[in-house]
Design a protein around this motif. Structure first.
Motif, PDB file in Angstrom:
ATOM      1  N   UNK A 105       0.005  -0.392  11.217  1.00 20.60           N
ATOM      2  CA  UNK A 105      -0.825  -1.079  10.236  1.00 20.60           C
ATOM      3  C   UNK A 105      -1.332  -0.079   9.209  1.00 20.60           C
ATOM      4  N   UNK A 106      -1.831  -0.627   8.110  1.00 25.84           N
ATOM      5  CA  UNK A 106      -2.431   0.200   7.064  1.00 25.84           C
ATOM      6  C   UNK A 106      -3.483  -0.622   6.338  1.00 25.84           C
ATOM      7  N   UNK A 107      -4.354   0.072   5.619  1.00 29.82           N
ATOM      8  CA  UNK A 107      -5.392  -0.583   4.822  1.00 29.82           C
ATOM      9  C   UNK A 107      -5.438   0.067   3.449  1.00 29.82           C
ATOM     10  N   UNK A 108      -5.744  -0.727   2.433  1.00 32.53           N
ATOM     11  CA  UNK A 108      -5.983  -0.156   1.107  1.00 32.53           C
ATOM     12  C   UNK A 108      -6.995  -1.007   0.367  1.00 32.53           C
ATOM     13  N   UNK A 109      -7.825  -0.351  -0.430  1.00 29.77           N
ATOM     14  CA  UNK A 109      -8.816  -1.049  -1.245  1.00 29.77           C
ATOM     15  C   UNK A 109      -8.091  -1.669  -2.430  1.00 29.77           C
ATOM     16  N   UNK A 110      -8.312  -2.977  -2.651  1.00 32.41           N
ATOM     17  CA  UNK A 110      -7.646  -3.638  -3.771  1.00 32.41           C
ATOM     18  C   UNK A 110      -8.605  -3.975  -4.908  1.00 32.41           C
ATOM     19  N   UNK A 111      -9.894  -4.028  -4.622  1.00 29.67           N
ATOM     20  CA  UNK A 111     -10.917  -4.185  -5.649  1.00 29.67           C
ATOM     21  C   UNK A 111     -12.258  -3.869  -5.006  1.00 29.67           C
TER      22      UNK A 111
END
Length: 139
Positions: A105-111
């Protein structure tokens, strides 16, 4: 487990939790997403065009891999996100990382205040399956 994704923080639309916690199962904009889901996905409960869904795609860097993309409120510690799957629309099971085809899995800030959590699954786990996200208040 990777399918039980706790968020962080409290707050609803424009910093007020009353938009979802006074009636979490209401759907004032009639878009099919109840206030609790709107809060968890950081969409607006009074704007029918503001809705987020669990998205499914393929991973370009891993042929045969399926990706599930889940929009999450980055600051919510009061919400639990659960990914479930079924092959018959009758019996649903919680997806767990112990599945042989779980690839990470991964996470990223989109706003501001919103992140995208991505779960990668091999084709054996995803083949013939339907996925959904369930959100609930942390007990």
């Amino acid at each position: 487990s990777a399918s039980r994704l706790a968020g962080k923080g409290v707050g609803g639309v424009s910093g007020s939790s009353s938009a979802w916690d006074s009636n979490p199962m209401a759907d004032p904009d009639h878009d099919g997403a109840v206030n609790l889901l709107e809060y968890a996905m950081q969409t607006h409960p009074l704007n029918a065009s503001s809705i987020a869904r669990l998205e499914i795609g393929t991973a370009a860097e891993q042929p045969g891999c399926i990706e599930l993309h889940c929009r999450m409120r980055a600051s919510a510690t009061d919400i639990l996100y659960v990914i479930e799957r079924t092959t018959d629309l009758v019996s649903w099971e919680e997806f767990t990382p112990s599945d042989v085809d779980y690839l990470g899995s991964s996470e990223k800030v989109i706003s501001s205040g919103v992140q995208m959590k991505t779960l990668r699954l091999g084709s054996e786990t995803a083949e013939g399956a339907i996925f959904r996200i369930k959100v609930m208040p942390v007990p």
